[in-house]
Motif scaffolding. Structure first.
Motif, PDB file in Angstrom:
ATOM      1  N   MET A 289       0.830  -1.185   0.000  1.00 19.59           N
ATOM      2  CA  MET A 289       0.000   0.000   0.000  1.00 19.59           C
ATOM      3  C   MET A 289       0.876   1.250   0.000  1.00 19.59           C
ATOM      4  O   MET A 289       0.711   2.103  -0.839  1.00 19.59           O
ATOM      5  CB  MET A 289      -0.943  -0.053   1.193  1.00 19.59           C
ATOM      6  N   TYR A 290       1.802   1.353   0.937  1.00 19.86           N
ATOM      7  CA  TYR A 290       2.688   2.523   0.982  1.00 19.86           C
ATOM      8  C   TYR A 290       4.113   2.144   0.608  1.00 19.86           C
ATOM      9  O   TYR A 290       5.029   2.931   0.797  1.00 19.86           O
ATOM     10  CB  TYR A 290       2.664   3.159   2.366  1.00 19.86           C
ATOM     11  N   GLN A 291       4.274   0.961   0.081  1.00 22.98           N
ATOM     12  CA  GLN A 291       5.603   0.476  -0.265  1.00 22.98           C
ATOM     13  C   GLN A 291       6.285   1.475  -1.197  1.00 22.98           C
ATOM     14  O   GLN A 291       5.695   1.939  -2.170  1.00 22.98           O
ATOM     15  CB  GLN A 291       5.515  -0.893  -0.924  1.00 22.98           C
ATOM     16  N   GLY A 292       7.511   1.812  -0.849  1.00 22.21           N
ATOM     17  CA  GLY A 292       8.271   2.752  -1.655  1.00 22.21           C
ATOM     18  C   GLY A 292       8.233   4.180  -1.143  1.00 22.21           C
ATOM     19  O   GLY A 292       9.018   5.010  -1.581  1.00 22.21           O
ATOM     20  N   ALA A 293       7.311   4.480  -0.215  1.00 18.34           N
ATOM     21  CA  ALA A 293       7.298   5.825   0.369  1.00 18.34           C
ATOM     22  C   ALA A 293       8.639   6.058   1.043  1.00 18.34           C
ATOM     23  O   ALA A 293       9.186   5.176   1.698  1.00 18.34           O
ATOM     24  CB  ALA A 293       6.154   5.970   1.369  1.00 18.34           C
ATOM     25  N   GLU A 294       9.181   7.240   0.870  1.00 18.99           N
ATOM     26  CA  GLU A 294      10.514   7.534   1.385  1.00 18.99           C
ATOM     27  C   GLU A 294      10.527   7.717   2.894  1.00 18.99           C
ATOM     28  O   GLU A 294       9.518   8.067   3.499  1.00 18.99           O
ATOM     29  CB  GLU A 294      11.057   8.796   0.716  1.00 18.99           C
ATOM     30  N   TYR A 295      11.702   7.514   3.463  1.00 15.54           N
ATOM     31  CA  TYR A 295      11.916   7.691   4.895  1.00 15.54           C
ATOM     32  C   TYR A 295      12.201   9.160   5.190  1.00 15.54           C
ATOM     33  O   TYR A 295      12.987   9.806   4.500  1.00 15.54           O
ATOM     34  CB  TYR A 295      13.106   6.848   5.370  1.00 15.54           C
ATOM     35  N   LEU A 296      11.552   9.671   6.230  1.00 12.97           N
ATOM     36  CA  LEU A 296      11.829  11.015   6.728  1.00 12.97           C
ATOM     37  C   LEU A 296      11.607  11.001   8.227  1.00 12.97           C
ATOM     38  O   LEU A 296      10.476  10.812   8.689  1.00 12.97           O
ATOM     39  CB  LEU A 296      10.917  12.055   6.073  1.00 12.97           C
ATOM     40  N   PHE A 297      12.684  11.149   8.984  1.00 13.10           N
ATOM     41  CA  PHE A 297      12.565  11.147  10.439  1.00 13.10           C
ATOM     42  C   PHE A 297      11.627  12.268  10.875  1.00 13.10           C
ATOM     43  O   PHE A 297      11.730  13.395  10.413  1.00 13.10           O
ATOM     44  CB  PHE A 297      13.936  11.324  11.098  1.00 13.10           C
ATOM     45  N   GLY A 298      10.689  11.928  11.745  1.00 17.01           N
ATOM     46  CA  GLY A 298       9.737  12.910  12.251  1.00 17.01           C
ATOM     47  C   GLY A 298       8.537  13.125  11.354  1.00 17.01           C
ATOM     48  O   GLY A 298       7.709  13.998  11.632  1.00 17.01           O
ATOM     49  N   ALA A 299       8.416  12.353  10.278  1.00 17.77           N
ATOM     50  CA  ALA A 299       7.286  12.497   9.354  1.00 17.77           C
ATOM     51  C   ALA A 299       5.973  12.320  10.096  1.00 17.77           C
ATOM     52  O   ALA A 299       5.860  11.511  11.013  1.00 17.77           O
ATOM     53  CB  ALA A 299       7.390  11.479   8.219  1.00 17.77           C
ATOM     54  N   ASP A 300       4.986  13.065   9.701  1.00  9.92           N
ATOM     55  CA  ASP A 300       3.661  12.985  10.297  1.00  9.92           C
ATOM     56  C   ASP A 300       2.889  11.836   9.662  1.00  9.92           C
ATOM     57  O   ASP A 300       2.999  11.601   8.455  1.00  9.92           O
ATOM     58  CB  ASP A 300       2.927  14.309  10.072  1.00  9.92           C
ATOM     59  N   SER A 301       2.093  11.146  10.459  1.00  6.52           N
ATOM     60  CA  SER A 301       1.349   9.999   9.928  1.00  6.52           C
ATOM     61  C   SER A 301       0.241  10.407   8.967  1.00  6.52           C
ATOM     62  O   SER A 301      -0.333   9.557   8.290  1.00  6.52           O
ATOM     63  CB  SER A 301       0.770   9.162  11.064  1.00  6.52           C
ATOM     64  N   SER A 302      -0.044  11.702   8.866  1.00  3.35           N
ATOM     65  CA  SER A 302      -1.044  12.149   7.893  1.00  3.35           C
ATOM     66  C   SER A 302      -0.453  12.185   6.478  1.00  3.35           C
ATOM     67  O   SER A 302      -1.185  12.225   5.499  1.00  3.35           O
ATOM     68  CB  SER A 302      -1.594  13.527   8.269  1.00  3.35           C
ATOM     69  N   SER A 303       0.868  12.144   6.385  1.00  4.06           N
ATOM     70  CA  SER A 303       1.546  12.114   5.095  1.00  4.06           C
ATOM     71  C   SER A 303       1.513  10.696   4.539  1.00  4.06           C
ATOM     72  O   SER A 303       1.557   9.729   5.289  1.00  4.06           O
ATOM     73  CB  SER A 303       3.001  12.551   5.268  1.00  4.06           C
ATOM     74  N   THR A 304       1.455  10.576   3.237  1.00  7.38           N
ATOM     75  CA  THR A 304       1.596   9.251   2.627  1.00  7.38           C
ATOM     76  C   THR A 304       2.807   9.206   1.704  1.00  7.38           C
ATOM     77  O   THR A 304       3.080   8.178   1.110  1.00  7.38           O
ATOM     78  CB  THR A 304       0.327   8.853   1.842  1.00  7.38           C
ATOM     79  N   GLU A 305       3.543  10.310   1.595  1.00  9.83           N
ATOM     80  CA  GLU A 305       4.756  10.368   0.785  1.00  9.83           C
ATOM     81  C   GLU A 305       5.993   9.983   1.579  1.00  9.83           C
ATOM     82  O   GLU A 305       6.942   9.432   1.027  1.00  9.83           O
ATOM     83  CB  GLU A 305       4.966  11.773   0.245  1.00  9.83           C
ATOM     84  N   PHE A 306       5.991  10.346   2.875  1.00 11.10           N
ATOM     85  CA  PHE A 306       7.141  10.140   3.732  1.00 11.10           C
ATOM     86  C   PHE A 306       6.688   9.523   5.053  1.00 11.10           C
ATOM     87  O   PHE A 306       5.645   9.897   5.574  1.00 11.10           O
ATOM     88  CB  PHE A 306       7.845  11.468   4.049  1.00 11.10           C
ATOM     89  N   PHE A 307       7.501   8.618   5.572  1.00  9.18           N
ATOM     90  CA  PHE A 307       7.232   8.013   6.875  1.00  9.18           C
ATOM     91  C   PHE A 307       8.543   7.807   7.617  1.00  9.18           C
ATOM     92  O   PHE A 307       9.596   7.633   6.996  1.00  9.18           O
ATOM     93  CB  PHE A 307       6.586   6.626   6.729  1.00  9.18           C
ATOM     94  N   ASP A 308       8.461   7.804   8.943  1.00 13.85           N
ATOM     95  CA  ASP A 308       9.510   7.149   9.712  1.00 13.85           C
ATOM     96  C   ASP A 308       8.853   5.891  10.258  1.00 13.85           C
ATOM     97  O   ASP A 308       7.682   5.624   9.982  1.00 13.85           O
ATOM     98  CB  ASP A 308      10.136   8.069  10.776  1.00 13.85           C
TER      99      ASP A 308
END
Length: 113
Positions: free
Chosen positions: A1-20
């Protein structure tokens, strides 16, 4: 589902582009109605603590990769060979539950009953 979304420390869970790691688990479980705290250190206080031998698909597994007795990573257990998580190197992806991860494994919790 979100496979490939980039890593970003501190990313907000409302984002679907970046996650930690913990914003990813917070987002995934939130989509099925389970509210998790924001950080991996807080998430490990949720659910029911389980033994490693009891792991089932969907359990949260926690790691201390700095070996300083502080949780700093969380992943979703898929099976004895596979984790789903957001990592610095691959972003959101399935990775092996390799000797590396087993070395830093700390504990697991079940949030889906």
């Amino acid at each position: 589902m979100y496979q490939g979304a980039e890593y970003l420390f501190g990313a907000d869970s409302s984002s679907t582009e970046f996650f930690d790691c913990s914003s990813f688990t917070q987002r995934v479980y939130g989509e099925i109605g389970i509210t998790l705290p924001r950080t991996s250190r807080s998430q490990f206080h949720t659910g029911t603590k389980i033994e490693r031998e009891e792991l089932e698909t969907g359990d949260l597994v926690f790691f201390d990769t700095n070996e300083d007795e502080v949780i700093n990573h969380v992943a979703i257990f898929i099976n004895e060979n596979t984790l789903l998580h957001a990592t610095r190197s691959k972003g959101v992806d399935y990775t092996g539950f390799t000797e590396y991860w087993k070395k830093y494994y700390t504990l697991a919790v079940r949030v889906i009953e």
